[in-house]
Scaffold this active site. Sequence first.
Site, PDB file in Angstrom:
ATOM      1  N   ARG A   1      -7.648  -3.660  24.277  1.00 43.11           N
ATOM      2  CA  ARG A   1      -8.953  -3.001  24.211  1.00 43.11           C
ATOM      3  C   ARG A   1      -9.788  -3.415  25.434  1.00 43.11           C
ATOM      4  NH1 ARG A   1     -11.216  -1.421  19.511  1.00 43.11           N
ATOM      5  NH2 ARG A   1     -12.793  -0.624  20.945  1.00 43.11           N
TER       6      ARG A   1
ATOM      7  N   ARG B   1     -21.744   2.973  19.075  1.00 47.59           N
ATOM      8  CA  ARG B   1     -20.968   3.005  17.833  1.00 47.59           C
ATOM      9  C   ARG B   1     -21.907   3.493  16.735  1.00 47.59           C
ATOM     10  NH1 ARG B   1     -16.742  -1.220  15.161  1.00 47.59           N
ATOM     11  NH2 ARG B   1     -15.523  -0.252  16.823  1.00 47.59           N
TER      12      ARG B   1
ATOM     13  N   ASP C   1      -4.402   2.258   8.711  1.00 49.81           N
ATOM     14  CA  ASP C   1      -5.759   1.726   8.878  1.00 49.81           C
ATOM     15  C   ASP C   1      -6.329   1.509   7.478  1.00 49.81           C
ATOM     16  OD1 ASP C   1      -8.238   1.025   9.935  1.00 49.81           O
ATOM     17  OD2 ASP C   1      -8.845   3.077  10.407  1.00 49.81           O
TER      18      ASP C   1
ATOM     19  N   HIS D   1     -12.291   7.540  17.575  1.00 47.19           N
ATOM     20  CA  HIS D   1     -12.369   6.198  18.186  1.00 47.19           C
ATOM     21  C   HIS D   1     -11.479   6.216  19.434  1.00 47.19           C
ATOM     22  CE1 HIS D   1     -13.111   2.082  18.698  1.00 47.19           C
ATOM     23  NE2 HIS D   1     -12.504   1.550  17.658  1.00 47.19           N
TER      24      HIS D   1
ATOM     25  N   GLN E   1      -9.964   3.034  21.086  1.00 46.23           N
ATOM     26  CA  GLN E   1      -8.845   2.417  20.367  1.00 46.23           C
ATOM     27  C   GLN E   1      -7.514   3.057  20.756  1.00 46.23           C
ATOM     28  OE1 GLN E   1      -8.985  -0.220  18.017  1.00 46.23           O
ATOM     29  NE2 GLN E   1      -6.808  -0.168  18.462  1.00 46.23           N
TER      30      GLN E   1
ATOM     31  N   CYS F   1      -5.353  -0.776  14.162  1.00 43.83           N
ATOM     32  CA  CYS F   1      -6.512  -1.018  15.038  1.00 43.83           C
ATOM     33  C   CYS F   1      -7.217  -2.333  14.713  1.00 43.83           C
ATOM     34  CB  CYS F   1      -7.484   0.147  14.936  1.00 43.83           C
ATOM     35  SG  CYS F   1      -8.163   0.390  13.279  1.00 43.83           S
TER      36      CYS F   1
END
Length: 306
Positions: free
Chosen positions: A288, A104, A220, A131, A134, A260
Amino acid sequence: MAVKHFLQFSDFTLDEHQYLFRRTAELKRRWKAGELYRPLLGKVLTMIFEKNSTRTRVAFEAGMAQLGGHALFLSNSDSQLGRGEPIEDVSRVVSRMTDIVMVRTFEQRIVERFASVSKVPVINALTNEFHPCQILADIFTYIEHRGSIEGKVVAWVGDANNISYTWRQAAKLFNFQLRAATPKGYMFKDVDGATYDDKHFVQLHDPREAVAGADIVTTDVCVSMGFERESLQRKVDFEPYEVTAELMSLARKDALFMHCLPAHRGEEVSAEVLDGPQSVVWDEAENRMHTQKALMEYLLLGQVND
Ligand code: CP
Ligand code: NVA
């Protein structure tokens, strides 16, 4: 043979994604039934976090333990990355000792540089641009609730960011339409060199236009990690982009709300929507773990039929 990585959604073919969704369903079923399944016994996952995380870390660490392997955590504050060790050198070292790595970080280029010298599979666990883990979980969640996403309309309300750029790649791959409403100064950019026709991606500004008749409504934070310096201005610019019950009512009656997480009630989404009956955010979060288990198994063992 070249090592396979998962750095952006478009790195896998449609067939590979469909295999992952089938496999996720199977691994989830086994886990829910309490079955022990440990195909990754003795394998080690390195988790490199240059940004904060709750879901991603827990999903990878718990998932790896459930598959019989071990996960180790490295962050900037406790590794030599924080003292400027070149990313390629970290990759050379880590990939000599462990079997798979997730990273990340900030620019996509960093994870690409890491992967370019890695001897083992590398997974993008969020960059400024993408991402993919996700969106894997989000599409799996949609399939669980409503079936195939092909031909559906996904309304994105808010910033053009890592999550929405990955939705755009997914739209092209799975043949659905992403209708995005962003403020004028925050429009989608070219982050992957791909072209998107209207069938798969429409850039709008009016959230009502984007949400009308949509199958999924999603948003988001307006300030992603790494953009904190722009917080004050962004909070002003994104105020008209909150997903409220009134906005949600313009979507299809059976539309799902996705996020998310982490979410900010009263900013990008109202509490009524986030905690309401159309919201599947907790399923997304749990999924996830299931999707990332299928992903790690695939990268380490290939397609498994047992
Ligand atoms: N959605 C997501 O990636 O959450 P974390 O930042 O908590 O990992
Ligand atoms: N766009 C957000 C997603 C967090 C999971 C960020 O990058 O901070």
